[in-house]
Design a protein around this motif. Structure first.
Motif, PDB file in Angstrom:
ATOM      1  N   ALA A  92       8.107-178.274 -10.115  1.00  0.00           N
ATOM      2  CA  ALA A  92       6.430-177.950  -9.650  1.00  0.00           C
ATOM      3  C   ALA A  92       6.718-176.175  -9.521  1.00  0.00           C
ATOM      4  CB  ALA A  92       6.251-178.391  -9.047  1.00  0.00           C
ATOM      5  N   LYS A  96       5.365-172.847 -12.190  1.00  0.00           N
ATOM      6  CA  LYS A  96       5.044-171.730 -11.562  1.00  0.00           C
ATOM      7  C   LYS A  96       5.379-170.900 -11.535  1.00  0.00           C
ATOM      8  CE  LYS A  96       2.716-170.085  -7.925  1.00  0.00           C
ATOM      9  NZ  LYS A  96       2.283-170.791  -6.382  1.00  0.00           N
ATOM     10  N   ARG A  99       5.195-169.558 -15.067  1.00  0.00           N
ATOM     11  CA  ARG A  99       4.463-169.379 -16.293  1.00  0.00           C
ATOM     12  C   ARG A  99       3.751-167.942 -15.266  1.00  0.00           C
ATOM     13  NH1 ARG A  99       1.143-174.564 -15.241  1.00  0.00           N
ATOM     14  NH2 ARG A  99       1.379-175.728 -17.443  1.00  0.00           N
ATOM     15  N   MET A 100       4.201-167.163 -14.229  1.00  0.00           N
ATOM     16  CA  MET A 100       4.106-166.516 -13.322  1.00  0.00           C
ATOM     17  C   MET A 100       4.976-165.072 -14.343  1.00  0.00           C
ATOM     18  SD  MET A 100       3.006-166.982  -9.484  1.00  0.00           S
ATOM     19  CE  MET A 100       2.819-165.366  -9.562  1.00  0.00           C
ATOM     20  N   SER A 108      14.313-169.444 -12.187  1.00  0.00           N
ATOM     21  CA  SER A 108      13.426-171.082 -12.552  1.00  0.00           C
ATOM     22  C   SER A 108      14.303-172.173 -12.947  1.00  0.00           C
ATOM     23  CB  SER A 108      12.109-170.497 -12.297  1.00  0.00           C
ATOM     24  OG  SER A 108      11.563-170.359 -14.201  1.00  0.00           O
TER      25      SER A 108
END
Length: 195
Positions: A92, A96, A99-100, A108
């Motif tokens: 998760a 995140k 996406r950011m 990541s």
């Protein structure tokens, strides 16, 4: 222990069976190296899990192995649950972060990969991110797909410049860049020089 299976007929079905068994075993036997006092104990654990997995795939002592798996699940239920929760949190967080900050998803990916025991090397383009079991991967963000052909396509025509642009765009869509070609040509040229 390395054992080579002779394999039988029904190749696709056997592969699906093996993948199902491996996913199940990985979800139950999900300890990491941090759970063991030394590397030898961790390697012994991995070897035992692989032996059980192989025997299940090949149909050897299935009842005995299933009983062993049930015992392990009862004895380590809390650890299994915590490991699954940590993995879900890592995935998760990676989702995140991607996406950011879509341009810098490499960091990541490394974090998510390390929780799965996967090494990830940061590259400029075309990074491979293995699919997580039971999780869907995030879609890349950025430009919307452009339709090919039709009246709105600015690359209509057969002149040399248009054909070059069309080929360049097609290559970029596949993850290839001119810099990659140049770098590969240089590496191949210099690798053939003997000192």
């Amino acid at each position: 222990m390395v054992v080579v299976s002779s394999g039988g007929g029904g190749g696709g079905n056997a592969w699906a069976k093996e993948m199902t068994i491996r996913r199940r075993m990985a979800s139950i036997f999900n300890k990491t190296q941090e759970h063991f006092p030394c590397l030898k104990d961790y390697n012994d654990y991995l070897e035992e899990v692989e032996d059980m997995t192989f025997n299940l795939i090949e149909g050897i002592d299935v009842e005995e192995i299933e009983a062993k798996i049930a015992r392990y699940q009862q004895e380590n239920a809390e650890q299994i649950y915590l490991s699954r929760a940590k993995r879900a949190e890592d995935l998760a967080a990676a989702l995140k972060a991607s996406r950011m900050n879509p341009g810098k998803a490499g960091a990541s990916d490394t974090a998510a990969g390390s929780s799965q025991g996967i090494s990830s090397s940061a590259g400029v383009q075309g990074q491979y991110a293995p699919a997580a079991v039971g999780m869907s991967q995030p879609r890349p963000t950025g430009m919307a797909p452009q339709p090919i052909g039709g009246s709105s396509d600015p690359l209509q025509g057969d002149d040399e410049e248009t054909m070059r642009l069309r080929a360049e765009r097609g290559a970029r869509a596949g993850g290839w860049t001119i810099e990659m070609g140049k770098r590969r040509a240089l590496e191949e040229a210099f690798s053939s020089i003997f000192i």
